[in-house]
Scaffold this active site. Structure first.
Site, PDB file in Angstrom:
ATOM      1  N   ARG A   1      -0.056 110.961  40.269  1.00 21.39           N
ATOM      2  CA  ARG A   1       0.470 110.909  38.900  1.00 21.39           C
ATOM      3  C   ARG A   1       0.956 112.270  38.414  1.00 21.39           C
ATOM      4  O   ARG A   1       1.806 112.358  37.522  1.00 21.39           O
ATOM      5  CB  ARG A   1      -0.591 110.333  37.960  1.00 21.39           C
TER       6      ARG A   1
ATOM      7  N   GLU B   1     -14.005 111.285  38.781  1.00 18.41           N
ATOM      8  CA  GLU B   1     -14.836 110.453  37.904  1.00 18.41           C
ATOM      9  C   GLU B   1     -15.391 109.267  38.687  1.00 18.41           C
ATOM     10  O   GLU B   1     -16.467 108.772  38.397  1.00 18.41           O
ATOM     11  CB  GLU B   1     -14.002 109.976  36.708  1.00 18.41           C
TER      12      GLU B   1
HETATM   13  O1  LIG Z   1     -10.472 115.195  36.022  1.00 16.72           O
HETATM   14  P1  LIG Z   1     -10.781 114.262  37.160  1.00 16.72           P
HETATM   15  O2  LIG Z   1     -12.127 113.615  37.051  1.00 16.72           O
HETATM   16  O3  LIG Z   1     -10.588 114.921  38.485  1.00 16.72           O
HETATM   17  O4  LIG Z   1      -9.766 113.030  37.082  1.00 16.72           O
HETATM   18  C1  LIG Z   1      -8.381 113.173  36.861  1.00 16.72           C
HETATM   19  C2  LIG Z   1      -7.582 112.792  38.066  1.00 16.72           C
HETATM   20  O5  LIG Z   1      -7.781 111.402  38.407  1.00 16.72           O
HETATM   21  C3  LIG Z   1      -6.524 110.751  38.522  1.00 16.72           C
HETATM   22  O6  LIG Z   1      -5.998 110.829  39.808  1.00 16.72           O
HETATM   23  P2  LIG Z   1      -6.489 109.940  41.046  1.00 16.72           P
HETATM   24  O7  LIG Z   1      -7.331 110.792  41.939  1.00 16.72           O
HETATM   25  O8  LIG Z   1      -7.088 108.663  40.546  1.00 16.72           O
HETATM   26  O9  LIG Z   1      -5.182 109.690  41.879  1.00 16.72           O
HETATM   27  P3  LIG Z   1      -3.728 109.071  41.538  1.00 16.72           P
HETATM   28  O10 LIG Z   1      -2.984 110.090  40.710  1.00 16.72           O
HETATM   29  O11 LIG Z   1      -3.113 108.925  42.893  1.00 16.72           O
HETATM   30  O12 LIG Z   1      -3.893 107.762  40.808  1.00 16.72           O
HETATM   31  C4  LIG Z   1      -5.637 111.531  37.575  1.00 16.72           C
HETATM   32  O13 LIG Z   1      -4.255 111.359  37.864  1.00 16.72           O
HETATM   33  C5  LIG Z   1      -6.091 112.956  37.779  1.00 16.72           C
HETATM   34  O14 LIG Z   1      -5.456 113.565  38.890  1.00 16.72           O
HETATM   35  N1  LIG Z   2     -10.493 107.111  32.792  1.00 14.06           N
HETATM   36  C1  LIG Z   2      -9.395 107.381  33.517  1.00 14.06           C
HETATM   37  N2  LIG Z   2      -8.224 106.785  33.238  1.00 14.06           N
HETATM   38  C2  LIG Z   2      -7.125 107.046  33.967  1.00 14.06           C
HETATM   39  N3  LIG Z   2      -7.117 107.903  34.990  1.00 14.06           N
HETATM   40  C3  LIG Z   2      -8.258 108.523  35.309  1.00 14.06           C
HETATM   41  N4  LIG Z   2      -8.564 109.436  36.255  1.00 14.06           N
HETATM   42  C4  LIG Z   2      -9.860 109.739  36.141  1.00 14.06           C
HETATM   43  N5  LIG Z   2     -10.433 109.066  35.143  1.00 14.06           N
HETATM   44  C5  LIG Z   2      -9.445 108.300  34.597  1.00 14.06           C
END
Ligand SMILES: O=P(O)(O)OC[C@H]1O[C@H](OP(=O)(O)OP(=O)(O)O)[C@H](O)[C@@H]1O
Ligand SMILES: Nc1ncnc2[nH]cnc12
Length: 172
Positions: free
Chosen positions: A60, A97
């Site tokens: 993302r 998370e």
């Molecule tokens: O602050 P944090 O607890 O680290 O969470 C935030 C991260 O989680 C999500 O990515 P995800 O790893 O789900 O991957 P994606 O972007 O491929 O969906 C989001 O896009 C952030 O990169």
């Molecule tokens: N609560 C949340 N919603 C969307 N993206 C996330 N990445 C980590 N935590 C998330």
């Protein structure tokens, strides 16, 4: 513009107990998408960050990092999940998370002495952003700030980040 009204809340995704803040509903809205990129661009300019490169985290972070780099006249550097980058990489493991993962960056991503801005859609625990900051430290470049569309404040992510400006658009 009320960005919160464009972000969809999905309970119990991807696991029970997680309230997922879904940005696909923001991305599909032309005015919302433009406002998001333009506002983050202006915040970076107002803060005087002047990065040479914007770093976005898979996946993302790519969506928001690339147009921001374009607007700021900077290059875009992808930080990717393991095994995706073809050149020599720095690697770091981090907590999410809802699990753990690893991230990688090309060792030669930046020219020496570069100023680097980290951009992602959302900061929750700060695991991803903190790990990316450590990756940039490994390259020897200078981290000048962070930009997030969404900050989940209760999860305390900021505490994992180095002391540089943190720009956010929406807080929960
Ligand atoms: O602050 P944090 O607890 O680290 O969470 C935030 C991260 O989680 C999500 O990515 P995800 O790893 O789900 O991957 P994606 O972007 O491929 O969906 C989001 O896009 C952030 O990169
Ligand atoms: N609560 C949340 N919603 C969307 N993206 C996330 N990445 C980590 N935590 C998330």
């Amino acid at each position: 513009m009320d960005l919160k009204s464009l972000i969809r809340d999905i309970p119990d995704f991807p696991k029970p107990g997680i309230l997922f803040r879904d940005i696909t509903s923001l991305l599909r809205n032309p005015e919302g998408l433009r406002y998001t990129i333009d506002t983050l661009t202006q915040k970076c300019k107002d803060a005087g960050l002047a990065p040479d490169y914007v770093v976005g985290m898979e996946s993302r972070g790519f969506i928001f990092g690339s147009p921001l780099a374009y607007q700021l006249g900077a290059g875009f550097i992808p930080v990717r999940k393991p095994g995706k980058l073809p050149g020599a990489v720095h690697t770091i493991e981090y907590d999410l998370e809802y699990g753990t993962d690893r991230l990688e960056i090309h060792q030669d991503a930046f020219d020496p002495g570069s100023r680097v801005l980290i951009v992602d859609d959302l900061i929750a625990t700060g695991g991803t952003a903190g790990a990316t900051a450590q990756l940039i430290q490994q390259t020897g470049s200078e981290l000048v700030g962070f930009g997030f569309i969404i900050e989940l404040k209760d999860l305390g992510g900021r505490q994992k980040l180095p002391d540089v400006p943190i720009l956010t658009l929406v807080e929960y």
